[in-house]
Design a protein around this motif. Structure first.
Motif, PDB file in Angstrom:
ATOM      1  N   ARG A   7       0.837  -1.189   0.000  1.00 32.00           N
ATOM      2  CA  ARG A   7       0.000   0.000   0.000  1.00 32.00           C
ATOM      3  C   ARG A   7       0.873   1.240   0.000  1.00 32.00           C
ATOM      4  NH1 ARG A   7      -5.016  -0.925   4.096  1.00 32.00           N
ATOM      5  NH2 ARG A   7      -5.740  -2.851   3.154  1.00 32.00           N
ATOM      6  N   ARG A   8       0.431   2.171  -0.765  1.00 31.50           N
ATOM      7  CA  ARG A   8       1.163   3.435  -0.809  1.00 31.50           C
ATOM      8  C   ARG A   8       0.672   4.301   0.340  1.00 31.50           C
ATOM      9  NH1 ARG A   8       0.620   5.797  -6.622  1.00 31.50           N
ATOM     10  NH2 ARG A   8       2.433   6.968  -5.996  1.00 31.50           N
ATOM     11  N   PRO A   9       1.536   4.991   0.988  1.00 28.68           N
ATOM     12  CA  PRO A   9       1.095   5.876   2.077  1.00 28.68           C
ATOM     13  C   PRO A   9       0.266   7.043   1.512  1.00 28.68           C
ATOM     14  CG  PRO A   9       3.459   6.091   1.709  1.00 28.68           C
ATOM     15  CD  PRO A   9       2.977   4.981   0.820  1.00 28.68           C
ATOM     16  N   VAL A  10      -0.775   7.382   2.253  1.00 25.08           N
ATOM     17  CA  VAL A  10      -1.655   8.475   1.849  1.00 25.08           C
ATOM     18  C   VAL A  10      -1.071   9.771   2.399  1.00 25.08           C
ATOM     19  CG1 VAL A  10      -3.982   9.410   2.005  1.00 25.08           C
ATOM     20  CG2 VAL A  10      -3.624   6.936   1.902  1.00 25.08           C
ATOM     21  N   ALA A  11      -0.875  10.720   1.513  1.00 21.58           N
ATOM     22  CA  ALA A  11      -0.252  11.981   1.911  1.00 21.58           C
ATOM     23  C   ALA A  11      -1.291  13.096   2.057  1.00 21.58           C
ATOM     24  CB  ALA A  11       0.807  12.369   0.905  1.00 21.58           C
ATOM     25  N   GLU A  12      -2.542  12.768   2.366  1.00 23.05           N
ATOM     26  CA  GLU A  12      -3.591  13.759   2.529  1.00 23.05           C
ATOM     27  C   GLU A  12      -3.856  13.986   4.018  1.00 23.05           C
ATOM     28  OE1 GLU A  12      -7.037  12.473   0.486  1.00 23.05           O
ATOM     29  OE2 GLU A  12      -6.017  12.288  -1.433  1.00 23.05           O
ATOM     30  N   ILE A  13      -4.215  15.199   4.312  1.00 24.02           N
ATOM     31  CA  ILE A  13      -4.548  15.530   5.699  1.00 24.02           C
ATOM     32  C   ILE A  13      -6.051  15.418   5.870  1.00 24.02           C
ATOM     33  CG2 ILE A  13      -4.548  17.342   7.435  1.00 24.02           C
ATOM     34  CD1 ILE A  13      -2.059  18.462   6.131  1.00 24.02           C
ATOM     35  N   ASN A  14      -6.464  14.768   6.924  1.00 20.45           N
ATOM     36  CA  ASN A  14      -7.885  14.644   7.222  1.00 20.45           C
ATOM     37  C   ASN A  14      -8.309  15.904   7.984  1.00 20.45           C
ATOM     38  OD1 ASN A  14     -10.438  13.824   7.688  1.00 20.45           O
ATOM     39  ND2 ASN A  14      -9.900  12.067   8.989  1.00 20.45           N
ATOM     40  N   VAL A  15      -9.101  16.758   7.345  1.00 19.58           N
ATOM     41  CA  VAL A  15      -9.471  18.043   7.940  1.00 19.58           C
ATOM     42  C   VAL A  15     -10.807  17.992   8.678  1.00 19.58           C
ATOM     43  CG1 VAL A  15      -8.152  19.424   6.307  1.00 19.58           C
ATOM     44  CG2 VAL A  15     -10.510  18.847   5.799  1.00 19.58           C
ATOM     45  N   VAL A  16     -11.491  16.878   8.663  1.00 21.38           N
ATOM     46  CA  VAL A  16     -12.799  16.781   9.319  1.00 21.38           C
ATOM     47  C   VAL A  16     -12.701  17.082  10.830  1.00 21.38           C
ATOM     48  CG1 VAL A  16     -14.719  15.222   9.839  1.00 21.38           C
ATOM     49  CG2 VAL A  16     -13.705  15.249   7.556  1.00 21.38           C
ATOM     50  N   PRO A  17     -11.721  16.552  11.562  1.00 21.66           N
ATOM     51  CA  PRO A  17     -11.653  16.905  12.991  1.00 21.66           C
ATOM     52  C   PRO A  17     -11.402  18.401  13.221  1.00 21.66           C
ATOM     53  CG  PRO A  17     -10.276  14.998  12.532  1.00 21.66           C
ATOM     54  CD  PRO A  17     -10.741  15.518  11.220  1.00 21.66           C
ATOM     55  N   TYR A  18     -10.654  19.045  12.331  1.00 21.63           N
ATOM     56  CA  TYR A  18     -10.403  20.478  12.476  1.00 21.63           C
ATOM     57  C   TYR A  18     -11.678  21.291  12.236  1.00 21.63           C
ATOM     58  CZ  TYR A  18      -5.575  18.975  12.297  1.00 21.63           C
ATOM     59  OH  TYR A  18      -4.397  18.347  12.545  1.00 21.63           O
ATOM     60  N   ILE A  19     -12.466  20.860  11.281  1.00 21.40           N
ATOM     61  CA  ILE A  19     -13.740  21.538  11.025  1.00 21.40           C
ATOM     62  C   ILE A  19     -14.658  21.393  12.234  1.00 21.40           C
ATOM     63  CG2 ILE A  19     -15.820  21.501   9.586  1.00 21.40           C
ATOM     64  CD1 ILE A  19     -14.009  20.660   7.250  1.00 21.40           C
ATOM     65  N   ASP A  20     -14.679  20.220  12.839  1.00 20.30           N
ATOM     66  CA  ASP A  20     -15.503  20.016  14.029  1.00 20.30           C
ATOM     67  C   ASP A  20     -15.066  20.935  15.168  1.00 20.30           C
ATOM     68  OD1 ASP A  20     -16.909  18.088  12.691  1.00 20.30           O
ATOM     69  OD2 ASP A  20     -15.836  16.394  13.599  1.00 20.30           O
TER      70      ASP A  20
END
Length: 141
Positions: A7-20
């Motif tokens: 699996r390739r590492p995902v280089a995206e930031i999950n912004v959902v917790p910041y929006i909350d």
């Protein structure tokens, strides 16, 4: 043999917790901003060319304070008669019971102490006046 796919590492930031977190902070700030304001709500007139907007329902109630600190009201039997603050508050309360949309204005002499104006505003607030306007004269050019 079974070979696993790497699996390739995902280089995206999950912004959902910041929006909350931001929404929670927004709600907290909105709730506390309403409780921070203190003091008496006063509709202050502008100093340049302010005009008294008269409603069609009733003329404004004008409570005056002269330089000696004596009170007068534009309602009642004699508008020129001196009254104390308790009587003015009672008269204003009766007038507002008849027509709650009647504006209330304070017309104070420039030499009267600020404390006298605040005391009158306090009496009017206790009488149930939702907002008080302060009358001024415009500058003559």
């Amino acid at each position: 043999m079974y070979q696993r796919k790497k699996r390739r590492p995902v280089a995206e930031i999950n912004v959902v917790p910041y929006i909350d977190v931001m929404l929670v902070l927004l709600i907290i700030f909105m709730a506390t901003a309403a409780t921070i304001t203190h003091g008496v709500d006063v509709d202050l007139p502008k100093m340049e060319q302010s005009e008294l907007v008269e409603t069609k329902e009733a003329p404004p109630i004008i409570v005056s304070i002269n330089a000696q600190g004596k009170y007068f009201a534009s309602i009642g039997i004699d508008p020129e008669a001196e009254m104390d603050a308790i009587d003015i508050a009672a008269q204003v309360k009766l007038a507002l019971d008849k027509n709650p949309k009647t504006p209330v204005m304070i017309k104070g002499d420039g030499r009267v102490s600020y404390q006298e104006v605040l005391l009158l505003m306090d009496f009017l607030k206790r009488a149930g006046v939702p907002s008080v306007g302060l009358m001024t004269e415009s500058f003559e050019n």
